[in-house]
Design a protein around this motif. Structure first.
Motif, PDB file in Angstrom:
ATOM      1  N   ALA A  67       0.718  -1.150   0.038  1.00 45.60           N
ATOM      2  CA  ALA A  67       0.084   0.052  -0.211  1.00 45.60           C
ATOM      3  C   ALA A  67       0.715   1.277   0.070  1.00 45.60           C
ATOM      4  O   ALA A  67       0.414   2.205  -0.624  1.00 45.60           O
ATOM      5  N   PHE A  68       2.127   1.187   0.458  1.00 48.40           N
ATOM      6  CA  PHE A  68       2.915   2.355   0.610  1.00 48.40           C
ATOM      7  C   PHE A  68       3.748   2.351  -0.573  1.00 48.40           C
ATOM      8  O   PHE A  68       4.826   3.425  -0.899  1.00 48.40           O
ATOM      9  N   SER A  69       4.120   1.340  -1.524  1.00 48.36           N
ATOM     10  CA  SER A  69       4.964   1.305  -2.446  1.00 48.36           C
ATOM     11  C   SER A  69       4.256   0.986  -3.771  1.00 48.36           C
ATOM     12  O   SER A  69       3.935   1.559  -4.590  1.00 48.36           O
ATOM     13  N   GLY A  70       3.949  -0.501  -4.100  1.00 46.16           N
ATOM     14  CA  GLY A  70       3.699  -0.788  -5.339  1.00 46.16           C
ATOM     15  C   GLY A  70       2.216  -0.204  -5.816  1.00 46.16           C
ATOM     16  O   GLY A  70       2.110   0.043  -6.989  1.00 46.16           O
ATOM     17  N   GLU A  71       1.118  -0.303  -4.886  1.00 46.10           N
ATOM     18  CA  GLU A  71       0.035   0.174  -5.257  1.00 46.10           C
ATOM     19  C   GLU A  71       0.155   1.751  -5.609  1.00 46.10           C
ATOM     20  O   GLU A  71      -0.696   2.176  -6.552  1.00 46.10           O
ATOM     21  N   VAL A  72       0.920   2.352  -4.990  1.00 43.21           N
ATOM     22  CA  VAL A  72       0.975   3.979  -5.372  1.00 43.21           C
ATOM     23  C   VAL A  72       1.822   4.381  -6.542  1.00 43.21           C
ATOM     24  O   VAL A  72       1.415   5.142  -7.391  1.00 43.21           O
ATOM     25  N   LEU A  73       2.615   3.381  -6.842  1.00 43.28           N
ATOM     26  CA  LEU A  73       3.624   3.524  -8.075  1.00 43.28           C
ATOM     27  C   LEU A  73       2.365   3.296  -9.444  1.00 43.28           C
ATOM     28  O   LEU A  73       2.850   3.880 -10.383  1.00 43.28           O
ATOM     29  N   LEU A  74       1.550   2.558  -9.043  1.00 39.95           N
ATOM     30  CA  LEU A  74       0.742   2.208 -10.333  1.00 39.95           C
ATOM     31  C   LEU A  74      -0.147   3.720 -10.856  1.00 39.95           C
ATOM     32  O   LEU A  74      -0.685   3.880 -11.902  1.00 39.95           O
ATOM     33  N   VAL A  75      -0.382   4.476  -9.677  1.00 42.02           N
ATOM     34  CA  VAL A  75      -1.204   5.709  -9.940  1.00 42.02           C
ATOM     35  C   VAL A  75      -0.433   6.998 -10.016  1.00 42.02           C
ATOM     36  O   VAL A  75      -1.061   8.022 -10.255  1.00 42.02           O
ATOM     37  N   LEU A  76       0.929   7.032  -9.866  1.00 43.44           N
ATOM     38  CA  LEU A  76       1.789   8.117 -10.090  1.00 43.44           C
ATOM     39  C   LEU A  76       1.696   8.603 -11.802  1.00 43.44           C
ATOM     40  O   LEU A  76       1.842   7.678 -12.299  1.00 43.44           O
ATOM     41  N   ASP A  77       1.881   9.935 -11.851  1.00 35.38           N
ATOM     42  CA  ASP A  77       2.090  10.355 -12.974  1.00 35.38           C
ATOM     43  C   ASP A  77       3.465   9.754 -13.571  1.00 35.38           C
ATOM     44  O   ASP A  77       4.611  10.027 -12.517  1.00 35.38           O
ATOM     45  N   ARG A  78       3.584   9.435 -14.847  1.00 30.12           N
ATOM     46  CA  ARG A  78       4.784   8.902 -15.191  1.00 30.12           C
ATOM     47  C   ARG A  78       6.112   9.789 -15.478  1.00 30.12           C
ATOM     48  O   ARG A  78       7.154   9.665 -15.133  1.00 30.12           O
ATOM     49  N   GLY A  79       5.622  10.969 -15.707  1.00 23.57           N
ATOM     50  CA  GLY A  79       6.508  12.074 -16.307  1.00 23.57           C
ATOM     51  C   GLY A  79       7.348  11.579 -17.480  1.00 23.57           C
ATOM     52  O   GLY A  79       7.135  10.575 -18.240  1.00 23.57           O
TER      53      GLY A  79
END
Length: 418
Positions: A67-79
């Motif tokens: 919840a603090f790592s992989g799941e967040v990575l999925l929704v971050l803007d890639r840039g």
């Protein structure tokens, strides 16, 4: 089904991704059942208790770290491509660094403790490998490399099963079996993390927290709160209902456990797909919602059909003396599991819309109400009453979250016009 897919063009273009994502999640979700079957055929009830407690602990720990790592990575803007690689590297570094902090405690318990303490110690020792491997899987999902993630997970799980069979066949204790489960994730995870530059790093971990704090705090709260609500609801139901009712109640939920495959798939692979679609419009919300509801419905319906037609001797082999009681609640249990799994539909959309604490507040309020409603429903209406109560609360949550989706879409549209 073809007619439905014709109305969902963006989903129809990636059938291989959808199929592989579901298959990949099935391998991961059902592997725990295989582990339990292997251990149950060798260990005594006491030893099996140590093994199951340890596996449950590392699974829950992985969910919280995710919840603090992989799941967040999925929704971050890639840039840019460089920024996307940096995010992936920092995310893996965070998982490795945080999980390594628990290893000294694990080693201490492993050598000094006894009984269940050794199982917990072994769990903490393998946590870094499990956590890093799980994070790397989400990196691959974010990048759309589902086939690569599937092949990797298949190799990891296959090796875990082989090593577990060898360990229990050799008569080694449960803590050794837990350590065996951590070998392949650690080996594969370390090799891939090293290539990515995801070695343990305090600086990288701080950079990841700075980058992901907005989503990580919310997702972490939701995972911890969700686990608490599930346990509190179950314990309250057991307390207020009869022993027979509580056994049947828990057994039916376990029988429809395959729905976890779908919900985990929706929260990972399908969420990544929705994020890659870009800004969500009303049409995309409808299309994606239809697909998710149909997928959940087919899964629950198929499970209900299979459980309804299997011979009683098979059911008794699964649940023992509880089967004759539990089999009478399959339909109402299926409805409850469909409603519970449907919570993921607006949940996925809200994560794609980057709605954080508003969704968490809604889940918290409904969760508190569920803890009260579930045991009261069991006390009044037995098992059927309990499932009806859970169904109603799940539907309330689904409706409220969809209202939040509508509000978020309207707000984004209004800001765009200004």
């Amino acid at each position: 089904m073809n007619a439905l897919l014709e109305r969902i063009p963006r989903v129809r273009r990636i059938p291989s991704t959808i199929s592989l994502g579901i298959l990949d999640q099935a391998v991961l979700s059902l592997s725990s059942v295989v582990f339990l079957v292997i251990a149950a055929n060798v260990y005594s009830p006491g030893e099996l208790g140590v093994f199951t407690a340890a596996t449950l602990l590392y699974q829950m720990s992985t969910v919280v770290l995710r919840a603090f790592s992989g799941e967040v990575l999925l929704v971050l803007d890639r840039g840019s491509e460089l920024e996307a690689k940096a995010d992936a590297r920092w995310c893996v570094q965070f998982s490795a660094t945080v999980s390594l902090m628990f290893v000294p405690v694990g080693v201490f318990l492993l050598f000094v403790g006894g009984g269940i303490s050794t199982g917990v110690g072994a769990c903490l020792c393998i946590l870094p490998g499990i956590a890093v491997q799980d994070t790397l899987r989400h990196v691959l999902i974010r990048d759309g490399r589902i086939s690569e993630a599937f092949r990797l997970d298949l190799m990891v799980v296959g090796t875990q099963v082989a090593l577990l069979v060898l360990v229990v066949a050799a008569g080694l204790p449960p803590w050794a079996a837990i350590l065996a489960l951590g070998v392949s994730p650690t080996v594969f995870g370390v090799v891939r993390a090293w290539r990515l530059g995801g070695r343990p790093s305090l600086h990288g971990s701080k950079m990841w927290r700075k980058q992901s704090k907005r989503f990580g705090n919310t997702f972490g709260f939701e995972s911890i709160w969700g686990a608490f609500v599930q346990w509190a609801t179950l314990l309250a139901t057991i307390h207020w209902g009869s022993l027979a009712d509580s056994a049947a109640f828990r057994s039916v939920i376990v029988l429809f456990g395959v729905t976890n495959v779908v919900t985990n798939f929706l929260r990972s692979t399908f969420l990544s797909h929705v994020v890659r679609q870009g800004a969500l419009s009303g049409r995309l919300v409808v299309e994606n919602s239809i697909f998710m509801f149909v997928l959940i419905g087919v899964t629950v319906g198929s499970s209900l059909f299979v459980l309804s037609v299997i011979p009683d001797r098979w059911g008794s082999a699964l649940l023992g003396d509880t089967w004759p009681v539990a089999s009478g609640y399959l339909v109402v249990g299926a409805v409850a599991r469909f409603a519970a799994a449907s919570e993921s539909v607006p949940g996925v959309l809200l994560r794609a819309l980057k709605v954080t604490w508003s969704a968490a507040r809604v889940r918290s309020a409904v969760g508190i109400a569920t803890i009260v409603v579930a045991p009261v429903s069991v006390a009044v209406g037995g098992v059927i009453g309990g499932f009806i109560g859970l169904t109603c609360m799940s539907l309330v949550l689904v409706v409220l979250l969809f209202c939040l989706v509508g509000v978020s879409l309207r707000d984004k549209k209004g800001r765009h016009r200004r």
